[in-house]
Design a protein around this motif. Sequence first.
Motif, PDB file in Angstrom:
ATOM      1  N   ASP A  17       0.821  -1.207   0.000  1.00 13.60           N
ATOM      2  CA  ASP A  17       0.000   0.000   0.000  1.00 13.60           C
ATOM      3  C   ASP A  17       0.863   1.269   0.000  1.00 13.60           C
TER       4      ASP A  17
ATOM      5  N   THR B  28       2.353   2.934   2.205  1.00 14.00           N
ATOM      6  CA  THR B  28       2.139   3.917   3.263  1.00 14.00           C
ATOM      7  C   THR B  28       3.308   3.914   4.238  1.00 14.00           C
TER       8      THR B  28
ATOM      9  N   SER C 193      -7.130   3.435   2.023  1.00 15.61           N
ATOM     10  CA  SER C 193      -6.104   3.932   2.942  1.00 15.61           C
ATOM     11  C   SER C 193      -6.321   5.384   3.325  1.00 15.61           C
TER      12      SER C 193
END
Length: 354
Positions: free
Chosen positions: A200, A202, A235
Amino acid sequence: MSAATPEDLRWLDAAVRLATPHLGTTADNPTSAALVVDPRDQTLVARAVTARGGRPHAEAIALEAAGFEAAGCTLYTTIEPCHHWGRTPPCVDTIIRSGIMRVVIGTSDIRHAGEGLLRLESAGVEAIVANHAPSAKLHSGYLQRLSKSRPLVTLALTVSADDRIVDVATGAAASWLDQLRARSDAILIGAATARRTNTDLTIRTPGLETRTPLRVVLAGASGVDRRLNLIGGFSGYRTAIIAESDAALDAPASVEVLRVAGKSGRPDLTAALTALAEKGIQNLLVEPGPRLAAALLEADLVDHVALLTAGEATGGAAASPDGKFTAVLDAAGLYAISAETIQRDTLTLYRRPA
């Protein structure tokens, strides 16, 4: 115009240290810092960094904080102050009104071509461009976006001792990667790596989570799977896909799609970087697989490389198609500027010759 003094350079060093942790937060504006210093006793009166999103600028914030105490002081700023009306008033006018008597500038801004200096000097304010190397380095992404129409590109590669890319960084390596991500305006990943890892992209380090930058997937000939965490996940962070102009693409409305020229369904890399520069991306972190890394190096589009070599032969996705990564970097003309040990791993930084 007089030259910068040793004291001037020390204050500019301090300004760069103040600004550096904020890289990646100022949108298309330079991540600049400004210090107001009383020259009589070399004491700091006020300091500031350009605000999140790029405005207000550092000079305006620092001078507002200094108030009447700014009169007669020296202003240190890492890049030439703006002299034109845009989304904020001209910083040069604010400086003149504040009573600042001297301005020491780390590096010039090619947008202004010295006009700000002329206005300061015409108002009786001494202005010096110090040609300060740390200031130039701090603003290298911003200046490159303006001069070359592409971001400053840093490859981040984690490889095992047997020279294979490690897809998932853990421990100290993960913290190191999060620091790079936090100081970038965008992270780019290839579609093949996105499918293989389902990352993802992040930032997980406590306290830095909100610094997750724009996440970008470079679509390949087979497109991008919308079920991936990056594309279909929730997200809360921005995501974009760069795709070839005529390639079929299935993406949710929440994902921005940038269409660029290309061939056989693959985006042209130079066009992709230009599209990101037009969005204001200054510092781009690329976390590539072997194919994307090789393509960027072959196209001479890499400025810096951060190569983390694991102390163990842990295996990984794939080896470099051209031999050891260090040899590939040497062949591309990049050279090592530093190396340090992180637990059992070795981090080596490479850069393009000036």
